[in-house]
Design a protein around this motif. Structure first.
Motif, short mmCIF file in Angstrom:
data_model
loop_
_atom_site.label_atom_id
_atom_site.label_comp_id
_atom_site.label_asym_id
_atom_site.label_seq_id
_atom_site.Cartn_x
_atom_site.Cartn_y
_atom_site.Cartn_z
N THR A 213 0.77 -1.34 0.07
CA THR A 213 0.19 0.16 0.04
C THR A 213 0.80 1.21 -0.20
O THR A 213 1.72 1.38 0.59
N LYS A 214 0.49 2.30 -0.67
CA LYS A 214 1.16 3.48 -0.63
C LYS A 214 0.92 4.31 0.49
O LYS A 214 -0.02 4.40 1.17
N GLN A 215 2.26 4.65 0.84
CA GLN A 215 2.02 5.67 2.33
C GLN A 215 1.53 6.91 1.96
O GLN A 215 2.18 7.67 1.02
N HIS A 216 0.55 7.22 2.69
CA HIS A 216 -0.10 8.69 2.51
C HIS A 216 0.56 9.80 3.36
O HIS A 216 -0.20 10.82 3.45
N PHE A 217 1.79 9.39 4.18
CA PHE A 217 2.37 10.60 4.85
C PHE A 217 3.70 10.20 5.34
O PHE A 217 3.92 9.10 5.06
N SER A 218 4.50 11.20 5.90
CA SER A 218 5.71 10.80 6.27
C SER A 218 5.86 11.01 7.60
O SER A 218 5.07 11.89 8.27
N PHE A 219 6.93 10.56 8.35
CA PHE A 219 7.18 11.01 9.86
C PHE A 219 7.22 12.26 10.05
O PHE A 219 6.72 12.86 10.94
N GLU A 220 8.08 12.96 9.22
CA GLU A 220 7.95 14.43 9.13
C GLU A 220 6.79 15.22 9.24
O GLU A 220 6.66 16.20 9.97
N GLU A 221 5.97 14.84 8.27
CA GLU A 221 4.42 15.50 8.36
C GLU A 221 3.93 15.22 9.63
O GLU A 221 3.19 16.17 10.22
N VAL A 222 3.84 13.98 10.12
CA VAL A 222 3.18 13.57 11.32
C VAL A 222 3.74 14.31 12.48
O VAL A 222 2.85 14.82 13.35
N PHE A 223 4.78 14.41 12.73
CA PHE A 223 5.59 15.15 13.86
C PHE A 223 5.32 16.65 13.79
O PHE A 223 5.29 17.34 14.74
N LYS A 224 5.50 16.98 12.50
CA LYS A 224 5.47 18.62 12.29
C LYS A 224 4.10 18.98 12.77
O LYS A 224 3.81 19.99 13.24
N PHE A 225 2.92 18.00 12.28
CA PHE A 225 1.58 18.50 12.71
C PHE A 225 1.43 18.36 14.16
O PHE A 225 1.03 19.30 14.71
N GLY A 226 2.14 17.27 14.83
CA GLY A 226 2.31 17.40 16.41
C GLY A 226 2.79 18.57 17.04
O GLY A 226 2.07 19.35 17.97
N TRP A 227 3.68 19.28 16.44
CA TRP A 227 4.47 20.31 16.98
C TRP A 227 3.64 21.57 16.67
O TRP A 227 3.44 22.39 17.62
N THR A 228 3.02 21.65 15.67
CA THR A 228 2.00 22.88 15.17
C THR A 228 1.14 22.82 16.24
O THR A 228 0.57 23.71 16.83
N LYS A 229 0.47 21.67 16.46
CA LYS A 229 -0.70 21.95 17.28
C LYS A 229 -0.31 21.95 18.82
O LYS A 229 -1.08 22.73 19.41
N THR A 230 0.78 21.56 19.17
CA THR A 230 1.19 21.77 20.51
C THR A 230 1.41 23.47 20.61
O THR A 230 1.17 23.95 21.70
#
Length: 196
Positions: A2-19
């Motif tokens: 299955t194609k990956q629809h996100f990256s670790f960078e995106e996921v953790f950057k999202f977490g940092w932005t919301k924090t």
């Protein structure tokens, strides 16, 4: 594969932005949780139960924040008002912990597999409180199908990040815990979008 629809960078950057966006709310929430947890330290049973309820509340609010929903402090307690949700969360947490421990004792690999494949069960409980425990287990398993390595990688990175936070005199956890919490909710949302 299955194609990956996100990256670790995106996921953790999202977490940092919301924090960063919700820093005051997070700080006050951690203070309230800390006071409540300190008040029940005298009883291991109460401490465990309250810890589970705090965990359920934090996961629930992280889902709201990750989806840009409006929320208030009362939303921290909303999931606790459903006895079905609370009982299923506690039951599945016990099953998950037991399975991971037994799996880890049996050559480590089964424990890692179980921890990875069923990592998102709390989110399933929050969203599907009327589902049976068997169905919640099936949904959790299906969510991570074809995504084992990305979820495992996320768990390893989140663990490392929180260890670094703990090494910074525990104050770092005030940043790393919410970052990983929001990153996890974001990852759940992404996996859910692409679950067939």
């Amino acid at each position: 594969m299955t194609k990956q629809h996100f990256s670790f960078e995106e996921v953790f950057k999202f977490g940092w932005t919301k924090t960063k966006q919700h820093a005051w709310f997070i700080t006050l929430t951690f203070i309230i949780a800390g006071i409540i947890m300190s008040a029940v330290k005298f009883s291991p049973v109460l401490d465990t139960v309250v810890g589970l309820m705090v965990g359920l509340s934090l996961i629930s609010i992280s889902m709201l924040i990750s989806r840009d929903s409006t929320f208030t402090f009362s939303d921290l307690y909303a999931p606790l008002l459903s006895p079905k949700r609370v009982l299923k969360f506690v039951a599945l947490t016990i099953l998950y912990a037991a399975a991971v421990v037994v799996g880890t004792v049996c050559l480590i690999i089964p424990g890692v597999y179980i921890a990875t494949r069923f990592k998102f069960f709390p989110y399933m409980v929050i969203e599907h409180e009327n589902a049976t425990i068997k169905d919640l287990i099936k949904m959790s398993y299906k969510l991570t199908q074809n995504h084992f390595w990305i979820v495992l990688g996320f768990l390893i990175l989140a663990t490392i990040l929180n260890i670094i936070g703990a090494l910074l005199f525990l104050i770092g956890l005030l940043v790393t815990v919410p970052v990983t919490l929001f990153a996890s909710a974001h990852m759940y949302n992404k996996l859910k979008e692409h679950t067939v």
